[in-house]
Design an enzyme around this catalytic site. Structure first.
Site, PDB file in Angstrom:
ATOM      1  N   LYS A   4       2.268  -0.334  -6.691  1.00 48.91           N
ATOM      2  CA  LYS A   4       0.837  -0.174  -6.425  1.00 48.91           C
ATOM      3  C   LYS A   4       0.455   1.306  -6.500  1.00 48.91           C
ATOM      4  O   LYS A   4      -0.574   1.670  -7.050  1.00 48.91           O
ATOM      5  CB  LYS A   4       0.477  -0.778  -5.057  1.00 48.91           C
ATOM      6  CG  LYS A   4       0.424  -2.301  -5.135  1.00 48.91           C
ATOM      7  CD  LYS A   4       0.448  -3.000  -3.803  1.00 48.91           C
ATOM      8  CE  LYS A   4       0.613  -4.503  -4.057  1.00 48.91           C
ATOM      9  NZ  LYS A   4       0.868  -5.298  -2.874  1.00 48.91           N
ATOM     10  N   GLN A  14       0.720  -4.871   3.345  1.00 47.02           N
ATOM     11  CA  GLN A  14       1.699  -5.609   2.563  1.00 47.02           C
ATOM     12  C   GLN A  14       2.295  -6.769   3.373  1.00 47.02           C
ATOM     13  O   GLN A  14       2.737  -6.597   4.495  1.00 47.02           O
ATOM     14  CB  GLN A  14       2.815  -4.648   2.109  1.00 47.02           C
ATOM     15  CG  GLN A  14       3.845  -5.273   1.206  1.00 47.02           C
ATOM     16  CD  GLN A  14       3.271  -5.723  -0.144  1.00 47.02           C
ATOM     17  OE1 GLN A  14       2.547  -4.987  -0.815  1.00 47.02           O
ATOM     18  NE2 GLN A  14       3.579  -6.949  -0.532  1.00 47.02           N
ATOM     19  N   ASP A  42      -7.688  -7.438  -0.983  1.00 41.71           N
ATOM     20  CA  ASP A  42      -6.825  -8.617  -1.166  1.00 41.71           C
ATOM     21  C   ASP A  42      -7.646  -9.906  -1.053  1.00 41.71           C
ATOM     22  O   ASP A  42      -7.173 -10.978  -1.389  1.00 41.71           O
ATOM     23  CB  ASP A  42      -5.751  -8.641  -0.065  1.00 41.71           C
ATOM     24  CG  ASP A  42      -4.381  -8.248  -0.589  1.00 41.71           C
ATOM     25  OD1 ASP A  42      -4.185  -8.288  -1.822  1.00 41.71           O
ATOM     26  OD2 ASP A  42      -3.516  -7.917   0.242  1.00 41.71           O
TER      27      ASP A  42
END
Ligand code: NAP
Length: 285
Positions: A53, A97, A120
């Site tokens: 990322k 995460q 997300d």
């Protein structure tokens, strides 16, 4: 023989476009979009995702802020960091995460992220917005799949689509997106008595099961489009999907390989969501 859907090439093309838009963004606002990635504990796979990322941020021209917290971090400490990031003007996207250690309630963490920075798209507000078809962010893997369908000109309107899997991160949002794309959607899960009986009627089959070789050629109809989300390891430790590639490829019209299909799109969609978040926040100021 099916046409291979190339996720690597599509992803590279989208990242090129994002890099150009980022130059424009910086000219207009005088700063770069910023993504904060929080990782708790030291799961090796998560560490690789976080590294990738950061690499993608560097490549496109975003600022990236990494917070690597020890596994003993308490829920209160993590919530306090999220609160700080919610208020930080240099941060436009926040991602925690998954998985977090079991003493932390992941749902509580997802709900603590400001919906406008929830790149997300796991916050209940964003989940609800997807349901009503009025959304800014879509979870990255389903978003990547719709981009691939569009890139390859695959018709979805009036087509029957079966999604195998009903997780909150892939199956359910994927089914909603296909509904918004005017497909007739069926969802299969572990309690579906005969998955093949359902998938054999589908023009588009999206497999998000997490079982190597689950979808075999005899479970699809001739000319079906097969989208393989699975990321599994076979007996030899090689990365493989949920579809048995050899038998599905013979019957399908289009198929995504693993690796090189859906996988490369996921981080690219995170990057796309981050730029969108930065634009929306900038316009709102
Ligand atoms: P998950 O949360 O474990 O969900 C799996 C789904 O498959 C569940 O809904 C489960 O049904 C269903 N299922 C399990 N066995 C089944 C069976 N025998 N018949 C029909 N359905 C069955 O997994 P996920 O997070 O959605 O991920 C799915 C796969 O995609 C994994 O391999 C994962 O690694 C991969 N993935 C890839 C990416 C990417 O970027 N390419 C991103 C995310 C995930 P129940 O709900 O009834 O248990």
């Amino acid at each position: 023989m099916a046409v291979l859907i190339d996720g690597k090439a599509t992803s590279a093309k989208i990242r090129g476009g994002l890099a150009e838009k980022t130059i424009e963004f910086k000219k207009k606002y005088g700063y770069a979009p910023g993504l904060a990635v929080v990782i708790v504990g030291d799961d090796p796979a998560s560490k690789i995702y976080v590294r990738n990322k950061k690499k993608a941020c560097d490549e496109i021209g975003y600022n990236s802020f990494e917070y690597a917290l020890p596994a003993e971090t308490t829920e209160a400490e993590l919530l306090s960091l999220i609160d700080k990031l919610n208020k930080d003007k240099a941060v436009h996207g926040i991602l925690v995460q998954s998985p977090v250690p079991s003493h932390i309630d992941e749902k509580k963490i997802q709900a603590a992220i400001l919906p406008q920075k929830d790149v997300d798209a796991f916050h209940p507000v964003n989940v609800g917005k997807i349901m009503i078809g009025d959304y800014d962010f879509v979870p990255c893997t389903p978003a990547g799949i719709t981009e691939l369908l569009d890139e390859y000109g695959i018709e979805t309107c009036g087509k029957s689509c079966t999604v195998i899997g009903r997780s909150n991160i892939v199956g359910k949002p994927m089914a909603m997106l296909m509904l918004h794309k005017n497909s007739t959607v069926t969802i299969c899960h572990s309690k579906t008595p005969d998955v093949g009986a359902v998938t054999r009627n589908a023009d588009i089959v999206i497999a998000a099961v997490g079982k190597a070789g689950f979808l075999t050629g005899d479970m699809i109809k001739d000319g079906a489009v097969v989208i393989d989300v699975g990321m599994n390891r076979d007996a030899a430790g090689k990365l493989c999907g949920d579809a048995d590639f050899a038998s599905c490829e013979k019957k399908a019209s289009y198929i995504t390989p693993v690796p090189g299909g859906v996988g490369p799109m996921t981080i690219t969609m995170l990057m796309k969501n981050t730029l969108k978040a930065a634009e929306l926040l900038a316009e709102g100021e």
